[in-house]
Design an enzyme around this catalytic site. Sequence first.
Site, PDB file in Angstrom:
ATOM      1  N   PRO A  60       0.821  -1.197   0.000  1.00  0.00           N
ATOM      2  CA  PRO A  60       0.000   0.000   0.000  1.00  0.00           C
ATOM      3  C   PRO A  60       0.860   1.254   0.000  1.00  0.00           C
ATOM      4  CG  PRO A  60      -0.308  -1.233   2.023  1.00  0.00           C
ATOM      5  CD  PRO A  60       0.696  -1.949   1.238  1.00  0.00           C
ATOM      6  N   GLU A  61       0.511   2.146  -0.889  1.00  0.00           N
ATOM      7  CA  GLU A  61       1.159   3.448  -0.944  1.00  0.00           C
ATOM      8  C   GLU A  61       0.140   4.476  -0.476  1.00  0.00           C
ATOM      9  OE1 GLU A  61       3.153   3.982  -4.727  1.00  0.00           O
ATOM     10  OE2 GLU A  61       3.231   1.826  -5.049  1.00  0.00           O
ATOM     11  N   LYS A 111       2.719   6.992   4.534  1.00  0.00           N
ATOM     12  CA  LYS A 111       2.069   5.685   4.465  1.00  0.00           C
ATOM     13  C   LYS A 111       1.657   5.181   5.850  1.00  0.00           C
ATOM     14  CE  LYS A 111       5.080   4.579   0.540  1.00  0.00           C
ATOM     15  NZ  LYS A 111       6.244   3.777   0.111  1.00  0.00           N
ATOM     16  N   ARG A 142      14.813  -1.863  -7.638  1.00  0.00           N
ATOM     17  CA  ARG A 142      13.357  -2.038  -7.734  1.00  0.00           C
ATOM     18  C   ARG A 142      12.949  -2.225  -9.190  1.00  0.00           C
ATOM     19  NH1 ARG A 142      10.678  -0.007  -3.310  1.00  0.00           N
ATOM     20  NH2 ARG A 142       9.098  -1.465  -4.007  1.00  0.00           N
TER      21      ARG A 142
END
Length: 273
Positions: A2-3, A65, A261
């Site tokens: 979740p961002e 976040k 990433r």
Amino acid sequence: MPELPEVETIVRALQRGGQGCSPLLDKKVTGAIVLWARTIAEPRADLFVQQIVGQSVRGVSRRGKFIRIDLDRQVMLIHLRMSGDIRVEDQVIALQPHDRLILNFVDGTRLAFNDARKFGRVWLVAEPESVIGGLGLEPLERSFTPAALHRRLQNSARQIKPLLLDQTVIAGIGNIYADEALHMARIHPMTPARKIDQEQTRALWDAIREVLREGIRRNGASIDWVYRGGDFQNYFRVYQRSGRACPECGTTIERVIVGQRGTHICPCCQVMK
DNA sequence: CACGAGACCTGTTCGC
DNA sequence: TGCGAACAGGTCTCGT
């Protein structure tokens, strides 16, 4: 996982109810069960239980976040990391696989923190700044201006994507929204931050806010584990779309590694200048 | 200071 | 079908 938009979606559900939650405000904790001790970052699990029992919820908000739940005497902070989720439901419902923390409320409901990968963390502290004090700008607030962003970029030789993911610079952007914003702004993710000129900075500032707002409007993205029925994943421009056509120019989207990433780019739209 | 590797974890997907 | 490798929305620590 979740961002900012996914966390915001959950926070709104905790504030207003809906989407698997009933409103948390004024609920009083009557018991807590820690099912995975390392979920509790601070204090020790037994002290966490001891201290939270008897306190009522006085506010629910978001910072970056982090989910912030203000209680009578302390603040509970929750970071969902990769796989965390929150439900608020009736206590008679069975516990689910991967539930890590349960808070029982006096009204017969409970909050369940569910987290398959066990990366998520929960803090119970008197002084929240000790946990979230180092976070950078809130990208949807007034303090986040093109000038403020430009200042940050000019000061750094780092690649722009890892910089966007640095929570001490801007709070809330993660891998999805970084790729989406850089594509929208037509900036290559490996561009040294200080090489981004004023015009591109403005485009990036716009893009960051636009992708985050769209994510919130669509209740976040749902990948692997479903989040609040969000459907932003159906509107990705590049994220997880390698091998498919760029929505702007039709060029095949590529997947590369930037700062360890997975990173998705259109090699035509995002050319390093 | 910046970067890469490794750690923390479990689950899913993909190739053979 | 089975099995290992790669991969996953995040962040921290350590070594260079």
